[in-house]
Design a protein around this motif. Structure first.
Motif, PDB file in Angstrom:
ATOM      1  N   VAL A  40       7.342 -78.213 -62.950  1.00  0.00           N
ATOM      2  CA  VAL A  40       6.096 -78.619 -63.593  1.00  0.00           C
ATOM      3  C   VAL A  40       6.284 -79.906 -64.387  1.00  0.00           C
ATOM      4  O   VAL A  40       5.456 -80.827 -64.329  1.00  0.00           O
ATOM      5  N   SER A  41       7.375 -80.014 -65.137  1.00  0.00           N
ATOM      6  CA  SER A  41       7.629 -81.218 -65.931  1.00  0.00           C
ATOM      7  C   SER A  41       7.737 -82.450 -65.046  1.00  0.00           C
ATOM      8  O   SER A  41       7.164 -83.508 -65.347  1.00  0.00           O
ATOM      9  N   SER A  42       8.474 -82.330 -63.957  1.00  0.00           N
ATOM     10  CA  SER A  42       8.637 -83.463 -63.042  1.00  0.00           C
ATOM     11  C   SER A  42       7.290 -83.887 -62.472  1.00  0.00           C
ATOM     12  O   SER A  42       6.994 -85.093 -62.364  1.00  0.00           O
ATOM     13  N   ARG A  43       6.452 -82.911 -62.135  1.00  0.00           N
ATOM     14  CA  ARG A  43       5.145 -83.254 -61.563  1.00  0.00           C
ATOM     15  C   ARG A  43       4.264 -83.971 -62.595  1.00  0.00           C
ATOM     16  O   ARG A  43       3.554 -84.931 -62.265  1.00  0.00           O
ATOM     17  N   HIS A  44       4.311 -83.537 -63.835  1.00  0.00           N
ATOM     18  CA  HIS A  44       3.527 -84.205 -64.883  1.00  0.00           C
ATOM     19  C   HIS A  44       3.942 -85.674 -65.013  1.00  0.00           C
ATOM     20  O   HIS A  44       3.085 -86.566 -65.134  1.00  0.00           O
ATOM     21  N   ILE A 104       8.076 -80.079 -70.581  1.00  0.00           N
ATOM     22  CA  ILE A 104       7.763 -78.824 -71.275  1.00  0.00           C
ATOM     23  C   ILE A 104       8.982 -77.910 -71.246  1.00  0.00           C
ATOM     24  O   ILE A 104       9.920 -78.102 -70.480  1.00  0.00           O
ATOM     25  N   ARG A 105       8.935 -76.919 -72.130  1.00  0.00           N
ATOM     26  CA  ARG A 105       9.947 -75.863 -72.221  1.00  0.00           C
ATOM     27  C   ARG A 105      11.370 -76.435 -72.266  1.00  0.00           C
ATOM     28  O   ARG A 105      11.643 -77.333 -73.053  1.00  0.00           O
ATOM     29  N   SER A 106      12.266 -75.943 -71.437  1.00  0.00           N
ATOM     30  CA  SER A 106      13.683 -76.307 -71.539  1.00  0.00           C
ATOM     31  C   SER A 106      13.940 -77.784 -71.259  1.00  0.00           C
ATOM     32  O   SER A 106      14.950 -78.336 -71.698  1.00  0.00           O
TER      33      SER A 106
END
Length: 411
Positions: free
Chosen positions: A172-176, A196-198
């Protein structure tokens, strides 16, 4: 050699037509003649072929599994309840130097007359439909992986080293961050703050990795790749829904397979799609393991046992069993993990993993054939049933480390 079928047909199939050889009694007693005809591969021409075979009153029809060209012939003959069998081309090879379509069809008819060919496993229609869906899902997952790989390679040309910090571009972070790059954001600090998160623990590394020469050309290309990925994700969602509906008649079998360590829902779906739920087609668990290609081959000559690698089985089933085996050995307090550790010491990781695949497929046969429930034997099963061997192994290990061992029975 004994003749089992007085009238037998062999069909050599290509994309455009099929050579059909019918072996039947000759005019003189004890003699046989073979008549060869050519039929097209369209549905109307195949129906004409079916009428011809019915008129000849053949008791067995044999065709080779040539690419996918056999399917319209087989399925139409199956609908008409003709005695048709599909055979592996490797098991029906003609004499070298006599290769032609006509000779191949004649040879198939000859082998069929003497009942020398084993039929390939063709599942019933509901299982075939499920198999089409699971294999399509596998192909889409493979395509999506390829697109991610192309995206990663393309990002290298822009100096964006996101994949060096993030474990995967699928997160998800990479996609953002990629979406923000496409939208025009170039500030590495702003991009890194989208994690996000870790991933937020890696913000300093992300700031360095996201600084590059990302131009409008790169943005356009990344946008195409991301759109392709989104399209494949939507296809996967549709396929998952279709597979769920197709699995309704096999829900109990699926739940039974999920009790085996390492087998999840998707793996169970693939296994059912490849082997079906009717184990009567396999004489016993050993036959299923052999068909799946997870047992050693036999290669003996002049009384000497040569290298016997596993046979090439069903690639989709082998992949599912491999996934299940890798997951199963992670359950440290399980029988399968303990078996893997035992075999790893003397046979190595690859052979030990194939042995776990064999154990799993044997368990699957018993679950589906007898309605049995999987019973976890526990990690100490071998030691409890072979106490002397376990004791001897422990003593040898201590002696190897330089200890002198004296054993006394516990009170």
């Amino acid at each position: 050699m004994e003749i089992v079928h007085e009238r037998a047909a062999g069909i050599d199939i290509s994309k455009r037509d099929a050579k059909v050889a019918v072996r039947k009694p000759g005019q003189r007693r004890g003699t046989y003649r073979t008549e060869v005809k050519t039929f097209g591969a369209t549905t109307a021409q195949i129906r004409e072929l079916i009428g011809y075979l019915n008129a000849e009153k053949v008791s067995v029809i044999v065709m080779e599994a040539t690419s996918d060209y056999w399917k319209p012939f087989y399925f139409l003959m199956e609908e008409e309840q003709l005695p048709v069998i599909l055979v592996n081309a490797k098991r029906a090879r003609n004499i070298p130097g006599r290769k032609s379509d006509v000779n191949d069809a004649t040879w198939l008819a000859e082998l069929a007359a003497h009942n020398l060919l084993a039929a390939s496993f063709i599942p019933p229609e509901p299982i075939r439909h499920l198999r089409d869906l699971t294999r399509a899902r596998s192909a889409v997952v493979h395509d999506r992986t390829k697109v991610y790989q192309r995206l990663e390679k393309f990002l290298e040309s822009s100096g964006i080293k996101l994949s060096s910090v993030a474990s995967s571009l699928t997160g998800v972070s990479s996609r953002h961050m990629l979406d923000a790059l496409v939208a025009g954001e170039r500030d590495p600090q702003v991009l890194a703050d989208l994690s996000i998160r870790s991933m937020r623990r890696k913000i300093p590394e992300l700031v360095e990795a996201l600084e590059g020469r990302f131009t409008e050309h790169h943005a356009a290309m990344v946008k195409l790749h991301l759109h392709h990925i989104d399209t494949l994700d939507e296809q996967l969602r549709v396929l998952d829904q279709m597979i769920t509906e197709a699995m309704i008649p096999f829900d109990q079998a699926c739940k039974a397979l999920e009790t085996v360590p390492g087998i999840g829902k998707q793996t169970a779906q693939v296994i059912i799609a490849e082997v079906g739920v009717d184990m009567n087609v396999f004489a016993d668990a050993a036959h299923l393991a052999s068909w799946a290609g997870v047992c050693p081959g036999q290669n003996e000559s002049a009384g000497r046992q040569r290298s016997s690698h596993t046979r090439g089985g069903n690639v989709y089933l082998r992949a599912a069993l491999g996934t299940a085996a890798l997951a199963a050995i992670k359950y440290k307090e399980s029988f399968l993990a303990a078996r893997y550790r035992r075999l790893y010491l003397r046979s190595g990781g690859s052979r030990a993993l194939v042995a776990i695949e064999h154990t799993i497929i044997v368990a699957i046969w018993h679950l589906l054939a007898n309605g049995e429930v999987f019973k976890e034997l526990g990690p100490d099963y071998y030691d409890q049933h072979n106490k002397d061997r376990a004791k001897s192994r422990a003593v040898k290990e201590l002696e190897r480390l330089g200890y002198e061992v004296h054993l006394d029975s516990a009170a």
